[in-house]
Design a protein around this motif. Structure first.
Motif, mmCIF file in Angstrom:
data_model
loop_
_atom_site.group_PDB
_atom_site.id
_atom_site.type_symbol
_atom_site.label_atom_id
_atom_site.label_comp_id
_atom_site.label_asym_id
_atom_site.label_seq_id
_atom_site.Cartn_x
_atom_site.Cartn_y
_atom_site.Cartn_z
ATOM 1 N N ALA A 267 -1.880 2.405 11.208
ATOM 2 C CA ALA A 267 -2.133 2.072 9.803
ATOM 3 C C ALA A 267 -3.507 1.450 9.628
ATOM 4 O O ALA A 267 -3.930 0.615 10.439
ATOM 5 C CB ALA A 267 -1.063 1.105 9.301
ATOM 6 N N GLY A 268 -4.183 1.841 8.568
ATOM 7 C CA GLY A 268 -5.396 1.144 8.140
ATOM 8 C C GLY A 268 -4.976 -0.150 7.450
ATOM 9 O O GLY A 268 -3.818 -0.318 7.048
ATOM 10 N N SER A 269 -5.932 -1.057 7.282
ATOM 11 C CA SER A 269 -5.610 -2.376 6.711
ATOM 12 C C SER A 269 -5.110 -2.274 5.265
ATOM 13 O O SER A 269 -4.456 -3.187 4.762
ATOM 14 C CB SER A 269 -6.827 -3.291 6.779
ATOM 15 O OG SER A 269 -7.900 -2.678 6.108
ATOM 16 N N GLU A 270 -5.385 -1.116 4.607
ATOM 17 C CA GLU A 270 -4.878 -0.913 3.234
ATOM 18 C C GLU A 270 -3.346 -0.981 3.194
ATOM 19 O O GLU A 270 -2.746 -1.293 2.173
ATOM 20 C CB GLU A 270 -5.293 0.470 2.707
ATOM 21 C CG GLU A 270 -6.791 0.719 2.655
ATOM 22 C CD GLU A 270 -7.364 1.295 3.964
ATOM 23 O OE1 GLU A 270 -6.712 1.168 5.033
ATOM 24 O OE2 GLU A 270 -8.479 1.828 3.915
ATOM 25 N N LEU A 271 -2.699 -0.615 4.313
ATOM 26 C CA LEU A 271 -1.233 -0.556 4.336
ATOM 27 C C LEU A 271 -0.605 -1.871 4.781
ATOM 28 O O LEU A 271 0.579 -2.109 4.541
ATOM 29 C CB LEU A 271 -0.755 0.563 5.277
ATOM 30 C CG LEU A 271 -1.291 1.975 4.984
ATOM 31 C CD1 LEU A 271 -0.674 2.988 5.942
ATOM 32 C CD2 LEU A 271 -1.016 2.382 3.545
#
Ligand code: ADA
Ligand code: CA
Ligand code: CA
Length: 210
Positions: free
Chosen positions: A40-44
């Motif tokens: 996961a990217g930090s957006e998630l």
């Protein structure tokens, strides 16, 4: 790994595909990760215990997911809305949780199968059931976790758990935990090593351990 063959704990790739936006698998479709690792990217989210994180994958009713590894940032894992089949999934560092059965709107019981898969390093839960589910888990390994399966805390529901050929090691809370009085659990060939509270369920639950 062939179907039905025992799997060990594969590692994540050093060059994962970063998921910046939840990947939706449409109703009836199959997502084949072909062995790729996703993180996961930090957006998630950050893969910690915040409940506001987003999943890497969202499966609509009747969708399948196979041959996927989820690596370092597991965020809120995989959300299921309806029936689902998950095969050859390896989560090396479970985030808030790994797989959640969500209410599907139609209010119908979800039939969920999880096969030939592994889960590691879950601070809390691996499988979280927040809506009525007939769950089949077969040929799965878990290591270093809190709870392997949890039906939503404090809730009554229609839950059938069919658990077979599972080995679980180092579970600090429990293997199965439920507050649902009518819970049905059928197990076959479960090996638990250093797992606390194997079946933490109401006395009224129908528990068949073979
Ligand atoms: C906790 C929380 C639930 C739900 C669940 C989840 O158990 O109390 O409301 O958010 O986690 O789905 O992760
Ligand atoms: Ca949670
Ligand atoms: Ca969660």
């Amino acid at each position: 790994v062939g179907a039905g063959q025992a799997v060990d704990f594969p590692g994540a790739s050093a060059n994962p595909t970063v998921v910046h936006d939840t990947i939706t698998v449409k109703a009836g479709q199959v997502f084949d990760g072909k062995g790729q690792t996703f993180t996961a990217g930090s957006e998630l989210g950050d893969g910690g215990q915040s409940e506001s994180q987003k999943p890497l994958f969202k499966l609509e009713d009747g969708a399948s997911l196979k041959n996927v590894t989820i690596g370092n940032n597991g965020a809120d894992g995989i959300h299921l809305y309806g029936d689902a089949k998950i095969d050859n999934l390896h989560v090396t560092n479970v985030g808030e949780d790994a797989i959640t059965v969500k209410p599907n709107g139609a209010g119908k019981k979800s039939h969920v199968e999880i096969t030939n898969s592994t889960f590691q390093n879950a601070s809390d839960k691996i499988l979280q059931l927040n809506a009525d589910t007939s769950l089949t888990v077969d040929n799965v390994k878990a290591k270093d976790f809190g709870t392997f399966v949890r039906t939503n805390g404090g809730q009554q529901g229609n839950w059938d758990l069919n658990l077979s050929h599972i080995s679980a090691q180092n579970g600090k809370f429990s293997f199965v935990k439920s507050d649902s009085e009518g819970l049905n659990v059928n197990t076959q060939d479960i090996s638990l090593d250093n797992v606390q509270n194997h079946y933490k369920v109401p006395a009224s639950a129908n528990l068949k351990v073979a």
